[in-house]
Write a protein that holds these residues in place. Structure first.
Motif, short mmCIF file in Angstrom:
data_model
loop_
_atom_site.label_atom_id
_atom_site.label_comp_id
_atom_site.label_asym_id
_atom_site.label_seq_id
_atom_site.Cartn_x
_atom_site.Cartn_y
_atom_site.Cartn_z
N ASN A 159 0.83 -1.20 0.00
CA ASN A 159 0.00 0.00 0.00
C ASN A 159 0.87 1.25 0.00
O ASN A 159 0.63 2.20 -0.78
N ALA A 160 1.89 1.27 0.86
CA ALA A 160 2.78 2.42 0.93
C ALA A 160 3.58 2.59 -0.36
O ALA A 160 3.77 3.71 -0.86
N LEU A 161 4.03 1.48 -0.94
CA LEU A 161 4.78 1.56 -2.19
C LEU A 161 3.91 2.07 -3.33
O LEU A 161 4.35 2.90 -4.14
N GLY A 162 2.66 1.60 -3.41
CA GLY A 162 1.76 2.09 -4.43
C GLY A 162 1.47 3.57 -4.28
O GLY A 162 1.44 4.32 -5.27
N ASN A 163 1.25 4.01 -3.03
CA ASN A 163 1.04 5.44 -2.80
C ASN A 163 2.27 6.26 -3.16
O ASN A 163 2.15 7.35 -3.72
N ASN A 164 3.45 5.72 -2.85
CA ASN A 164 4.69 6.41 -3.19
C ASN A 164 4.85 6.54 -4.70
O ASN A 164 5.30 7.58 -5.23
N ALA A 165 4.49 5.48 -5.42
CA ALA A 165 4.58 5.52 -6.88
C ALA A 165 3.64 6.57 -7.46
O ALA A 165 4.01 7.32 -8.38
N TRP A 166 2.41 6.66 -6.91
CA TRP A 166 1.47 7.67 -7.39
C TRP A 166 1.96 9.08 -7.05
O TRP A 166 1.83 10.00 -7.85
N TYR A 202 -8.98 11.51 -2.56
CA TYR A 202 -8.37 12.77 -2.96
C TYR A 202 -7.15 13.17 -2.14
O TYR A 202 -6.36 14.00 -2.57
N ALA A 203 -6.99 12.61 -0.94
CA ALA A 203 -6.00 13.13 0.00
C ALA A 203 -4.57 13.05 -0.56
O ALA A 203 -3.82 14.03 -0.51
N LEU A 204 -4.19 11.90 -1.10
CA LEU A 204 -2.81 11.73 -1.57
C LEU A 204 -2.53 12.63 -2.76
O LEU A 204 -1.47 13.27 -2.83
N THR A 205 -3.47 12.69 -3.71
CA THR A 205 -3.28 13.56 -4.87
C THR A 205 -3.19 15.02 -4.45
O THR A 205 -2.37 15.79 -5.00
N ALA A 242 1.44 10.37 11.62
CA ALA A 242 2.16 9.13 11.36
C ALA A 242 1.26 8.03 10.83
O ALA A 242 1.73 7.11 10.15
N LEU A 243 -0.06 8.11 11.12
CA LEU A 243 -0.99 7.11 10.62
C LEU A 243 -1.39 7.38 9.17
O LEU A 243 -2.06 6.55 8.56
N ALA A 244 -0.99 8.54 8.64
CA ALA A 244 -1.18 8.85 7.22
C ALA A 244 -2.62 8.61 6.79
O ALA A 244 -2.89 7.89 5.83
N GLY A 245 -3.54 9.22 7.50
CA GLY A 245 -4.96 9.06 7.19
C GLY A 245 -5.38 9.83 5.95
O GLY A 245 -4.57 10.55 5.36
N PRO A 246 -6.64 9.67 5.59
CA PRO A 246 -7.62 8.78 6.23
C PRO A 246 -7.44 7.31 5.82
O PRO A 246 -7.28 7.03 4.64
N ASP A 247 -7.43 6.44 6.83
CA ASP A 247 -7.33 5.00 6.63
C ASP A 247 -6.10 4.63 5.79
O ASP A 247 -6.19 3.83 4.86
N PHE A 248 -4.97 5.23 6.11
CA PHE A 248 -3.68 4.93 5.46
C PHE A 248 -3.67 5.23 3.96
O PHE A 248 -2.82 4.72 3.23
N SER A 249 -4.58 6.07 3.49
CA SER A 249 -4.64 6.38 2.06
C SER A 249 -3.49 7.28 1.62
O SER A 249 -3.21 7.37 0.42
N THR A 250 -2.82 7.95 2.56
CA THR A 250 -1.66 8.77 2.22
C THR A 250 -0.37 8.17 2.77
O THR A 250 0.66 8.83 2.80
N ASP A 251 -0.44 6.92 3.20
CA ASP A 251 0.74 6.26 3.76
C ASP A 251 1.77 6.01 2.66
O ASP A 251 1.46 5.43 1.62
N ILE A 252 2.98 6.46 2.87
CA ILE A 252 4.08 6.21 1.94
C ILE A 252 5.19 5.49 2.70
O ILE A 252 5.08 5.26 3.91
#
Length: 306
Positions: free
Chosen positions: A70-77, A160-163, A243-253
């Motif tokens: 999940n973190a790797l995919g978010n990092n790639a995006w 939308y959070a990560l973008t 540190a929890l990169a919310g919401p629900d780890f959607s921004t976790d890298i």
């Protein structure tokens, strides 16, 4: 007595302090972390050598692998947004600001570059205030142009959070590719441009046909710096989402995943050995990306250099 080339000891003398500091702060901790990733503790609390077992757990056990991928995919995006938005915008701004017909170009360059020197804490806090659905100014500004119906609490929505945070990072750092490309454009010999104008190539046509191929090596350098910077990212996500990169780890890298694992957070205890394994995986990803650029792309771009 045959005279040989003089030994340039002064080069080693001048480089020694920087090499010593870099070795102490970067190289030694890196190898220490990689070594620690090969150890763990047994049932009695003793430190034992486990080889690649920590990496097998990271990639194989559902508890760890789900978070890692999940973190790797978010990092790639996060990286893709920078590549598709930040770098093209930086190239376009550099092309505009390098035009001799543009007035106040120095002011525009300074204004665009200023956010890059701001602290992540300041940037994250200010943008949280701006985007806050209760007292932020974003909704009001969109209402002025009739777009208030499109406003959503971007930092509170998983989709939308990560973008949104990636675009905030683009806003902060677009000045870096702009300045690097601007410097590359200024380094193009005047003779080349004059010859192009004599052939009737000017304006944007000159940029696409003459300037862009000549600055491709600089664009390549910017791309690999963007890659390394994005896969080492941590500060902005931590400041805005915690540190929890919310919401629900959607921004976790990978950076926030590493922080939670290594140091612990709330009810999660820190595990320096699994944290070191995550750091080792991050190092491997960055090493693969940089090596692919150096051996696969840079050699092809070198022919454009003067």
């Amino acid at each position: 007595m045959a005279s040989g080339r003089p030994v340039r000891w002064h080069i080693a003398v001048f480089l020694a302090p920087a090499v010593a500091v870099y070795t102490a702060l970067m190289i030694i901790p890196l190898f220490g972390t990689l070594a620690q990733s090969l150890f763990n503790v047994d049932g009695t609390g003793q430190r034992v050598f486990v080889g690649l077992q920590n990496f097998a757990r990271l990639f194989g056990e559902a508890l760890w692998s789900r978070q890692f991928w999940n973190a790797l995919g978010n990092n790639a995006w996060f990286f893709v947004i920078h590549m598709l938005v930040q770098n093209p915008v930086g190239v376009a701004l550099a092309a505009l600001l390098s035009s001799p017909k543009l007035r106040m170009a120095a002011f525009y360059r300074t204004a665009i570059f200023i956010p890059t020197i701001l602290s992540f804490v300041i940037v994250g806090f200010v943008w949280k205030l701006i985007l806050n659905p209760n007292w932020g100014i974003a909704k009001g500004l969109m209402g002025l142009v009739g777009l208030d119906g499109f406003f959503v609490p971007w930092l509170g929505k998983e989709d939308y959070a990560l973008t949104t945070l990636a675009l905030v990072s683009v806003w902060q750092f677009v000045g870096i590719p702009m300045m690097l490309i601007y410097a590359a454009l200024l380094s193009i010999p005047d003779e080349v441009l004059e010859a192009a104008e004599m052939d009737g190539i000017s304006g944007w046509s000159q940029f696409w046909k003459i300037k862009l191929p000549l600055i491709l090596p600089s664009i390549g350098i910017i791309s690999i710096l963007t890659f390394v910077g994005n896969f080492n990212a941590f500060d902005l996500i931590y400041v805005t989402q915690g540190a929890l990169a919310g919401p629900d780890f959607s921004t976790d890298i990978l950076g926030t995943f590493l922080y939670r694992t290594f140091f612990g957070f709330q009810l999660q205890l820190g595990d320096p050995y699994m944290g070191s394994a995550i750091a080792g995986a991050m190092f491997g990803i960055i090493l693969i990306g940089v090596s692919a650029y150096l051996f696969g792309i840079q050699t092809r771009l070198r022919r454009y250099q003067f």
